[in-house]
Design a protein around this motif. Sequence first.
Motif, PDB file in Angstrom:
ATOM      1  N   VAL A  54       0.821  -1.213   0.000  1.00 56.38           N
ATOM      2  CA  VAL A  54       0.000   0.000   0.000  1.00 56.38           C
ATOM      3  C   VAL A  54       0.853   1.261   0.000  1.00 56.38           C
ATOM      4  O   VAL A  54       0.343   2.365  -0.205  1.00 56.38           O
ATOM      5  CB  VAL A  54      -0.968   0.044   1.211  1.00 56.38           C
ATOM      6  N   GLU A  55       2.173   1.115   0.214  1.00 56.60           N
ATOM      7  CA  GLU A  55       3.047   2.272   0.263  1.00 56.60           C
ATOM      8  C   GLU A  55       3.502   2.683  -1.139  1.00 56.60           C
ATOM      9  O   GLU A  55       3.374   1.932  -2.104  1.00 56.60           O
ATOM     10  CB  GLU A  55       4.275   1.975   1.141  1.00 56.60           C
ATOM     11  N   ASP A  56       4.057   3.878  -1.239  1.00 59.96           N
ATOM     12  CA  ASP A  56       4.640   4.346  -2.486  1.00 59.96           C
ATOM     13  C   ASP A  56       5.718   3.370  -2.938  1.00 59.96           C
ATOM     14  O   ASP A  56       6.499   2.863  -2.120  1.00 59.96           O
ATOM     15  CB  ASP A  56       5.242   5.744  -2.266  1.00 59.96           C
TER      16      ASP A  56
ATOM     17  N   VAL B 119      12.351  11.473   2.552  1.00 57.60           N
ATOM     18  CA  VAL B 119      11.059  12.150   2.646  1.00 57.60           C
ATOM     19  C   VAL B 119      10.646  12.520   1.227  1.00 57.60           C
ATOM     20  O   VAL B 119      11.425  13.112   0.484  1.00 57.60           O
ATOM     21  CB  VAL B 119      11.134  13.414   3.515  1.00 57.60           C
ATOM     22  N   LYS B 120       9.416  12.154   0.862  1.00 58.81           N
ATOM     23  CA  LYS B 120       8.937  12.366  -0.508  1.00 58.81           C
ATOM     24  C   LYS B 120       7.563  13.024  -0.469  1.00 58.81           C
ATOM     25  O   LYS B 120       6.676  12.587   0.264  1.00 58.81           O
ATOM     26  CB  LYS B 120       8.858  11.019  -1.230  1.00 58.81           C
ATOM     27  N   THR B 121       7.395  14.084  -1.252  1.00 58.35           N
ATOM     28  CA  THR B 121       6.111  14.774  -1.322  1.00 58.35           C
ATOM     29  C   THR B 121       5.625  14.817  -2.763  1.00 58.35           C
ATOM     30  O   THR B 121       6.416  14.934  -3.697  1.00 58.35           O
ATOM     31  CB  THR B 121       6.223  16.208  -0.778  1.00 58.35           C
ATOM     32  N   VAL B 122       4.303  14.727  -2.914  1.00 61.79           N
ATOM     33  CA  VAL B 122       3.675  14.741  -4.236  1.00 61.79           C
ATOM     34  C   VAL B 122       2.650  15.870  -4.269  1.00 61.79           C
ATOM     35  O   VAL B 122       1.717  15.892  -3.460  1.00 61.79           O
ATOM     36  CB  VAL B 122       2.973  13.391  -4.532  1.00 61.79           C
ATOM     37  N   PHE B 123       2.843  16.814  -5.191  1.00 55.50           N
ATOM     38  CA  PHE B 123       1.962  17.973  -5.311  1.00 55.50           C
ATOM     39  C   PHE B 123       1.262  17.993  -6.665  1.00 55.50           C
ATOM     40  O   PHE B 123       1.788  17.498  -7.664  1.00 55.50           O
ATOM     41  CB  PHE B 123       2.757  19.277  -5.170  1.00 55.50           C
TER      42      PHE B 123
ATOM     43  N   LYS C   1      -0.550   6.540  -7.844  1.00 49.66           N
ATOM     44  CA  LYS C   1      -1.989   6.768  -7.714  1.00 49.66           C
ATOM     45  C   LYS C   1      -2.363   8.188  -8.147  1.00 49.66           C
ATOM     46  O   LYS C   1      -3.435   8.423  -8.718  1.00 49.66           O
ATOM     47  CB  LYS C   1      -2.442   6.533  -6.271  1.00 49.66           C
ATOM     48  N   ALA C   2      -1.491   9.150  -7.873  1.00 48.37           N
ATOM     49  CA  ALA C   2      -1.750  10.532  -8.286  1.00 48.37           C
ATOM     50  C   ALA C   2      -1.795  10.641  -9.808  1.00 48.37           C
ATOM     51  O   ALA C   2      -2.663  11.314 -10.376  1.00 48.37           O
ATOM     52  CB  ALA C   2      -0.684  11.459  -7.711  1.00 48.37           C
ATOM     53  N   LYS C   3      -0.885   9.952 -10.465  1.00 47.95           N
ATOM     54  CA  LYS C   3      -0.875   9.954 -11.936  1.00 47.95           C
ATOM     55  C   LYS C   3      -2.112   9.250 -12.483  1.00 47.95           C
ATOM     56  O   LYS C   3      -2.737   9.717 -13.438  1.00 47.95           O
ATOM     57  CB  LYS C   3       0.395   9.273 -12.438  1.00 47.95           C
TER      58      LYS C   3
ATOM     59  N   VAL D  83       0.722   9.395   3.948  1.00 51.17           N
ATOM     60  CA  VAL D  83      -0.648   9.890   3.912  1.00 51.17           C
ATOM     61  C   VAL D  83      -0.961  10.298   2.480  1.00 51.17           C
ATOM     62  O   VAL D  83      -0.088  10.772   1.746  1.00 51.17           O
ATOM     63  CB  VAL D  83      -0.846  11.088   4.879  1.00 51.17           C
ATOM     64  N   GLY D  84      -2.191  10.084   2.066  1.00 54.58           N
ATOM     65  CA  GLY D  84      -2.611  10.536   0.748  1.00 54.58           C
ATOM     66  C   GLY D  84      -2.174   9.631  -0.386  1.00 54.58           C
ATOM     67  O   GLY D  84      -1.869   8.457  -0.197  1.00 54.58           O
ATOM     68  N   LEU D  85      -2.131  10.200  -1.579  1.00 58.33           N
ATOM     69  CA  LEU D  85      -1.860   9.448  -2.795  1.00 58.33           C
ATOM     70  C   LEU D  85      -0.375   9.169  -2.990  1.00 58.33           C
ATOM     71  O   LEU D  85       0.462  10.033  -2.736  1.00 58.33           O
ATOM     72  CB  LEU D  85      -2.381  10.219  -4.013  1.00 58.33           C
ATOM     73  N   THR D  86      -0.065   7.963  -3.466  1.00 56.01           N
ATOM     74  CA  THR D  86       1.292   7.671  -3.902  1.00 56.01           C
ATOM     75  C   THR D  86       1.523   8.378  -5.232  1.00 56.01           C
ATOM     76  O   THR D  86       0.589   8.873  -5.871  1.00 56.01           O
ATOM     77  CB  THR D  86       1.497   6.162  -4.098  1.00 56.01           C
TER      78      THR D  86
END
Length: 469
Positions: free
Chosen positions: A215-217, A400-404, A369-371, A363-366
């Motif tokens: 379930v993780e990125d 640490v990874k962030t997706v915007f 999943k965002a794509k 938390v939120g979309l990988t």
Amino acid sequence: MADYDLIVIGSGPGGYVAAIRASQLGMKTAIVERESLGGICLNWGCIPTKALLRSAEVLHYANNAKDFGLKIDKADFDLEAVVKRSRGVAKQLSSGVSHLMKKNKIDVIMGEASLKKGKPAPTVSVKEKDGKSKEYKAKNVILATGARARAIPQAGLEPDGDLIWTYREAMVPKETPKKLLVIGSGAIGIEFASFYNELGSDVTVVEAVDRILPVEDEEISGLARKQFEKQGIKFHTGAQVKSLKKSNGKVTADISSGDKTEKLEVDRVILAIGIVGNVEGLGLEELGVKVEKTHVLVDGFGRTGVDGLYAIGDLTGAPWLAHKASHEGVMCVEGIAGAEDAHAFDAWNVPGCTYSHPQIASVGLTEAKAKEAGHKIKVGKFPFIGNGKAIALGAAEGLVKTVFDAETGELLGAHMIGAEVTELIQGYVIAREGELTEETLMHTVFPHPTLSEMMHESVLASQGRVLHM
């Protein structure tokens, strides 16, 4: 006339929190529990496992004391004492729940509950330890009966309390298995793999999909696997345990991967292949409650479709997390009470944490999943090796990874691996709840020297403005 405004069945993190909130809102409330106050989480899950993992973490640092300029002769552990400490922590917190029930004037009814048709809500029948049953009326009833470990009897993948364990047996071992097989690489499987590996077990993990922590990125999963393998844990991904056979105090597993099948003999097996809702024996079929794949179907307020009957927590499906259950319980009760700020529960911003070594949090979309959702994205990354506090802690491996969203600046997801990330993730949860953009986060001052600075740097990196790499 009803005995109570609300009866909650089950006293786990969802149930007891719902009961407390109901009491705060002026409801006469009772809670029914068949085993121990606090449910699985406090007694056999979240809390005692973290106590075990803390002991393993201390052992790890003791065995690596020379890295910190310290001298400690060969560190060892007392398994009985480790387990005793864990059980003591669980007992303390269960007692704390008992205190909270008294403080909030909530009646505790010990026994096994079932439901019968009734108005304005189903009647609750409680079978007490002496075998006698007593009926209670309430205006509203909340089911918070939780879930249990999944088993597959036809393949021999069912716990026996001796050689094949669930989380319960895995938390109270009488000896450390020399060779251990963990089936499933979700949070529960990985935490136990990490714990027993630190205690010297030869650990193998089998996962049905093509990567661990599915379930993780994907990038975080890959980094986690590398670090766990460096510690000695072995993995079979894209593989299944077709059968387990017990003989002479050992278990032989048939592990199938594609056209290849191999046998692995181990001392113990831990099943971590998911959970099933505790829906049996409650009388749900007679009431017409809709159950799908062992989970009760509800709306955002926990309504089951049966007048006066609600359900929350693991019983209602994923994500199977204590903090989700607690929040869901509050939302459910506030909806029942007609509170001004009552609103439906949505799991879009529920964080997940794995307390292994290293820790994983998200938390939120990988990114994937965002794509898939059609977002044009910007991704920021910052490694632990670029952070002074991480280096000083001797914990320089991590990310640490962030997706915007590239167009709106919305924080779509955040994913971490490394020391104390389970404590850091809440910063991003608050940012998402408050609808903060990357611009607001970039303008926020983070204290130095802290691990949290990496959260800032990751945001900066998404905009091509990283400072310390």
